[in-house]
Every structure is written in C-alpha cells, then in structure tokens.
Design a protein around this motif. Structure first.
Motif, PDB file in Angstrom:
ATOM      1  N   GLY A 168      24.056  99.762 -22.672  1.00 16.11           N
ATOM      2  CA  GLY A 168      23.356 100.988 -22.301  1.00 16.11           C
ATOM      3  C   GLY A 168      23.258 101.998 -23.446  1.00 16.11           C
ATOM      4  O   GLY A 168      22.619 103.036 -23.306  1.00 16.11           O
ATOM      5  N   GLY A 199      32.356 104.064 -19.350  1.00 18.63           N
ATOM      6  CA  GLY A 199      31.957 102.932 -18.521  1.00 18.63           C
ATOM      7  C   GLY A 199      33.078 101.928 -18.376  1.00 18.63           C
ATOM      8  O   GLY A 199      33.330 101.398 -17.284  1.00 18.63           O
ATOM      9  N   ARG A 282      30.284 106.008 -12.795  1.00 17.99           N
ATOM     10  CA  ARG A 282      29.108 105.202 -13.108  1.00 17.99           C
ATOM     11  C   ARG A 282      27.814 105.943 -12.822  1.00 17.99           C
ATOM     12  O   ARG A 282      26.855 105.851 -13.591  1.00 17.99           O
ATOM     13  N   SER A 283      27.777 106.723 -11.721  1.00 11.55           N
ATOM     14  CA  SER A 283      26.528 107.423 -11.421  1.00 11.55           C
ATOM     15  C   SER A 283      26.307 108.553 -12.427  1.00 11.55           C
ATOM     16  O   SER A 283      25.181 108.841 -12.809  1.00 11.55           O
ATOM     17  N   ALA A 286      24.839 106.809 -15.367  1.00 12.36           N
ATOM     18  CA  ALA A 286      23.451 106.413 -15.116  1.00 12.36           C
ATOM     19  C   ALA A 286      22.538 107.622 -15.239  1.00 12.36           C
ATOM     20  O   ALA A 286      21.444 107.544 -15.814  1.00 12.36           O
ATOM     21  N   ARG A 287      23.017 108.777 -14.709  1.00 13.85           N
ATOM     22  CA  ARG A 287      22.186 109.972 -14.774  1.00 13.85           C
ATOM     23  C   ARG A 287      22.010 110.416 -16.223  1.00 13.85           C
ATOM     24  O   ARG A 287      20.937 110.830 -16.632  1.00 13.85           O
ATOM     25  N   ALA A 289      22.077 108.467 -18.838  1.00 10.14           N
ATOM     26  CA  ALA A 289      21.152 107.532 -19.477  1.00 10.14           C
ATOM     27  C   ALA A 289      19.718 107.844 -19.078  1.00 10.14           C
ATOM     28  O   ALA A 289      18.805 107.833 -19.906  1.00 10.14           O
ATOM     29  N   ALA A 290      19.519 108.163 -17.780  1.00  9.15           N
ATOM     30  CA  ALA A 290      18.174 108.472 -17.300  1.00  9.15           C
ATOM     31  C   ALA A 290      17.654 109.738 -17.976  1.00  9.15           C
ATOM     32  O   ALA A 290      16.485 109.836 -18.351  1.00  9.15           O
TER      33      ALA A 290
ATOM     34  N   ASP B 162      19.407  99.704  -3.892  1.00  2.00           N
ATOM     35  CA  ASP B 162      19.078  99.511  -5.298  1.00  2.00           C
ATOM     36  C   ASP B 162      17.711  98.862  -5.456  1.00  2.00           C
ATOM     37  O   ASP B 162      16.936  99.228  -6.345  1.00  2.00           O
TER      38      ASP B 162
END
Lengths: 295, 287
Positions: A168, A199, A282-283, A286-287, A289-290, B162
């Motif tokens: 990622g 992570g 993890r969320s 992810a946020r 990364a987004a 998902d």
C-alpha cells in the motif's frame, strides 16, 4: 410491480438486519446478565488472597487465575514465534518475489488460513505422538506444541497484513531511497517497514486475538482441565477458552458454572476489544491511503 | 552485497517455510492415513457406519452430519447476512450513523469467540429448542445450525459490503442523478454488479461452517448415527477429530481420523480455489 419488489427489498433488509442484530444482542445479553454477578476477585483467585496468588505463595484451585495465566503465556509464546516468520515472509512476498511466485505462495497461505483449526491441532497432535514414538520418547502434547500449532494458525494473517501494508506504500516513496543509491534492504528496513508498521501492528493484534480465542487447536495439543499455573514449556497448562468448554460440559456446582460465565465474559471482552482495535487501525490506514489517492 | 544476499535468502526461507506448512499438513496426514488404502478400507470408510464393536470405522455419518449442519447454517445465515449487508447499503445514503454502527457491530462480531457462542448456546438455545421440539435433549442439528448461522454471518456481511463498495461510484451517481431511490439503487445496480462477490462470500462461509469445531461439538450432541432429521443429534468431522481418545497409531480407529482430516483439508482447498478463481475472473473482467 417493481414498486412492490423495491418495498419488499427494504422491508426484507430491515427484518433480516434487525433479526441478526437481535439474535446477537440476546446471546450476549444473556451472558452478561447471568455472568455479571460473578465478576469479582473471587472469580480469579477463589478463596486465596490475590496478593498470595500473584506472588505464587499459594495455589489457586477454585478461581480462573491459572487459566488466565496459561492463556497469557500461550499467546505470548505463539505470537513471538509467528510474528518474525510472518513479517519476514510478508516482506519477501511484497518486495522481493516475482509476481508468479507471489501468486503460488499466496495460494498456499490462503489454504493454510482456511484450514480448520481442529485440523491444525490434529496435525500438531499426531506429529507429537509420531516424534514421541520415534525420536523423542519424552515428548507429549504440551505448552510448546500448542504454541507452535497456534503459530501455524496465525501465520497466514501476519503474512497477508504485512504484505498488504507494504504494497500500500505509494510508488513515489518507494523509489526515493533507491534513487539516492540505497540498497534494496536499506530501502525496506529504513523506509518501507517503518511506514508499514501500523498495518503490521494491526495484523499482530488480530493474531493475538485469534490465539486467545482458539479452542480447537489447543484441546488436542496439550491443554488440560487442571494443571495449575503454567510451569514449563514441556508440560500441560490451563487456558481460558478450554476452561469455558470444560465447564459447559461438566460443571460440578453452581460456583463452577458462575466461574464459567465469568470466564466467558472475560474472553469475550478481550477478543472483541482486540478485534475492533485491529479493524480501527486498518480503516484508519485505508482512509489515509484513499486520501492520498485523491489529487 | 553479501549481506543483501543473506537477507534475501532468509526472507525467502521464511516465505517458503510458511508455504510448506500447508503442504506438510497434507503430506503428513496422507502418509499416516495411507495404511487405510493399503488395507482396502477406503470404500468402507466413506460408505459404512461407525460401529467400533463390529470393527467398522466408517466416517459416512460424520460426513452427512457435517453437510447437514453446514448447509442448514448457510440456509439460515445467508438471508440474514445479505439483508444485514443490504441494510448497511440502504442506510449509507442518508449519511446515517446507523449504517456506520451496523458495520462496526459486524466487525466486532468477527471477534466473538466461538466457544462463547457455544457456551451461551448450551444454556439458552438448547433448552429453548428442547421445549420447542417437545422432547429429546435439544442438542441437535437445528440448534447447531442456528448458532453456526450467527457465527458465520459476520464473514459474509463484511464480504458482501466490501463487494458492494467496489461497485463504481459513477454508476451510483448516475442513479442519484436520475432521481433513483436507495432501494432502486440497491436492487438494479449494486446487487447485480456484486453477484460474483456474493457467490465468493457464500463459498467462503460454507468453508467456515464446515471447519468450525466448537459449535457442533458443544450443541449438536455428537451421536455417531446417520441423522434422519434436523431434530436428530449428529457428529461433524471436526467434532469427531476433537473427540479423539485413542492415541494408538496402528489402530484402525485412529487412522480413520486422518481420513476425516483429509476430507476437511480437501473441502478447504476446494473452497479457497473456487474463491480464487471466481475472484480472479472478476478482476479480469473489470476494466
């Protein structure tokens, strides 16, 4: 007609969603209602004074202190066995190996991740018996065998989370150090790994949770109903999930049953906290990364 | 450069060793189970009942028990999970905190230990089923399947949401622009685009249901007869392994456990491969 189908979809979704929510609420609510009363220091230490038990001056027979200690030691050993191997394999998969090999290895890890834990436990058990009969006559199912088997169980999670955390990382960051003349390992160890640490930590937390809750692996590889505190790597030990299982099938009196409820609540809280923590991290990632992906 | 080479070899060794664990499990069980084939027991194994007194060690009843419980759990769990996932999807549009709450609860549910479900099942669900069926012990296929449905549902829910989330945002905006309602968006755009993901989730959940030990062991009663109805007690392959008592390697009884392990391993590999193939084809089709 279509209007009706749409209405039915909405109603169906609400009914199913709330039914499932209700079922879980009833199951956990019942547990908390029945078990909340037994959550005190007698649950842990029985009639022994907590200070005496913690300083190992007196043995605890009617509390779950030995089981708690057993689970802690077990988790500690199996996670410290699995984490180095898992992270190393994850690094290799993400940074070194060619795409084709990555797919093949990935398939094996997926199979291991999906292998029922009882099969892994049985594998550990039969290897132990096999060694007992051939090479090491003094080897029996014990703490070490359980820890190793559990390490196999959580290995794929650790590998996958490490791999995903590394993959990622944005290409710009990934190429900077090599462009400045860093070697591959320098890039991995100084730039990529620190970046992927969060992570990897989330994967490790998940692994701790899985080790703490698993019953099927340990029930074949060395856990026993009454062993006292874990004494040696090569002896039997007690563990919380197994304690819950034995109480449910053969409790002697109301006291023991109450202890079972208490133990179930403790394991429940421990595991849900660990799992939600792992999801939270993890969320977050992810946020982040987004957020980066947007211009 | 030498250090670099050593490090790479170490990392490769770790990856190889980890991958070989799953091969090793298979090889070891096949090696120790092989005498069954040699003694011509293979046919008996999968067709005969479990009658140790008569020297019959068939695992057919356990295979049937496993399939009954896992299929029934899926039958109960699938609609519930799909509905739950659909509810998450339906409520996202209103920027609703409820949707986030549902998602959070599903995540937390993955962390609830199966032994805790089994424990509550024994003291809450089993007496209830006993009264409802009006007899028996209450430890039966139905109890196990109901409980197992709850256990496997978070896996399905998270997998479904998902795959809902992977539907391209442009399509959703197009529905919004046309004035479509959330239900229309779900029914005509999101669900049709996620069929493959739903299939994957189902296969995955079936694998999990077959691999679960504690629920069946604790509430299905563990009778070794072939079950005739959902109110019968049954034993799964996993519970059969868990109840191992003999540690005599050479006994036929012990060897059959390897057959159980191999059947479970085979099923697992099958589900993983199916999901892999389905998933990859899905990737390839996406632009």
């Amino acid at each position: 007609m279509n209007r009706l189908a749409e209405k039915m979809t909405v109603i169906g979704a609400w009914v199913c969603g709330l039914a499932l929510l209700g079922a879980v609420a009833v199951l956990l609510g019942y547990l908390v209602m029945k078990g909340a009363g037994s959550l005190d220091s007698a649950l842990l230490f029985g009639d022994v004074r907590p200070a005496d038990a913690l300083l190992l001056r007196r043995q605890v027979f009617d509390g779950i202190f030995p089981a708690v200690a057993g689970t802690l030691v077990l988790v500690l050993i199996s996670v410290s066995l699995a984490v180095p191997a898992g992270i190393a394999a994850g690094i290799y998969l993400a940074e070194y190996c060619p795409a084709r090999t990555r797919r093949i290895f990935g398939h094996f890890y997926d199979i291991l991740a999906a292998t029922p834990s009882i099969v892994i436990g049985f594998f550990g058990f039969s290897v132990t018996i096999f060694l007992h009969r051939t090479l090491a006559p003094r080897l029996y199912p014990c703490l070490m065998v359980s820890a190793l088997s559990l390490a196999f169980l959580v290995l794929p999670y650790l590998i996958r989370t490490t791999q995903m955390a590394l993959e990622g990382i944005p290409a710009g960051l990934r190429r900077t150090a090599p462009a400045l003349g860093a070697t591959r390992w320098q890039n991995v160890s100084r730039v990529l790994l620190p970046r992927a640490l969060t992570g990897i930590v989330s994967g490790t937390i998940l692994a701790i949770g899985r080790c703490a809750e698993d019953t099927a692996v340990i029930m074949l590889t060395g856990v026993v109903a009454s062993a006292g505190l874990p004494r040696s790597l090569w002896a039997g030990y007690e563990a919380l999930p197994f304690y819950i299982y034995t109480v449910s099938s053969q409790y002697a009196d109301a006291r023991e049953l109450a202890n079972g409820y208490g133990a179930a609540i403790i394991v429940l809280i421990l595991c849900t906290v660990l799992f939600s923590l792992s999801f939270l991290i993890r969320s977050r990632l992810a946020r982040r990364a987004a957020g980066r992906a947007l211009p | 450069m030498r250090a670099e080479w050593i490090i790479e070899s170490l990392l490769r060794a770790a990856a190889l060793a980890s991958a070989s664990v799953s091969v090793l499990i298979f090889a070891f069980m096949a090696y120790l189970g092989y005498p069954l084939v040699e003694k011509g027991q293979l046919g008996n194994l999968f067709t005969r009942p479990w009658l140790p007194d008569q020297g019959l060690y068939g695992i057919y009843p356990m295979i049937v028990g496993t399939l009954w419980i896992a299929s029934l759990a899926l039958l109960f769990g699938f609609p519930l999970s799909l509905g739950y996932a659909a509810l998450i999807q339906l409520t996202t549009d209103r920027k609703n905190a409820f949707s986030r709450f549902l998602r959070k609860v599903a995540e937390i549910m993955t962390g609830i230990p199966t032994v805790v479900y089994g424990f509550v099942g024994i003291f809450l669900l089993v007496p209830f089923i006993r009264r409802w069926l009006g007899g028996g012990s209450g430890m039966c296929i139905l109890s196990a399947a109901l409980l197992l449905a709850v256990v496997i549902s978070p896996t399905m829910i998270l997998f479904f949401t998902d795959s809902f989330a992977r539907v391209p945002r442009e399509h959703l905006r197009a529905v919004d622009a046309l004035g479509g309602r959330p239900a229309q968006k779900l029914l005509y755009v999101v669900l049709p685009r996620s069929l493959r993901g739903i299939g994957c989730g189902l296969v995955l959940a079936f694998g999990r249901a077959m691999g679960d030990t504690l629920i069946a062991l604790m509430v299905a009663g563990n009778a070794v007869a072939v079950p005739g109805s959902v109110s019968d007690s049954a034993r799964t392959l996993t519970a059969h392994i868990a109840l191992v008592t003999a540690a005599d390697f050479d006994s036929l009884e012990f060897r059959t456990l390897f057959a159980c392990g191999l059947v479970l391993y085979f099923m697992t590999t099958l589900t993983v491969t199916t999901v892999g193939v389905l998933g990859r084809r899905g990737e390839a089709r996406r632009p």
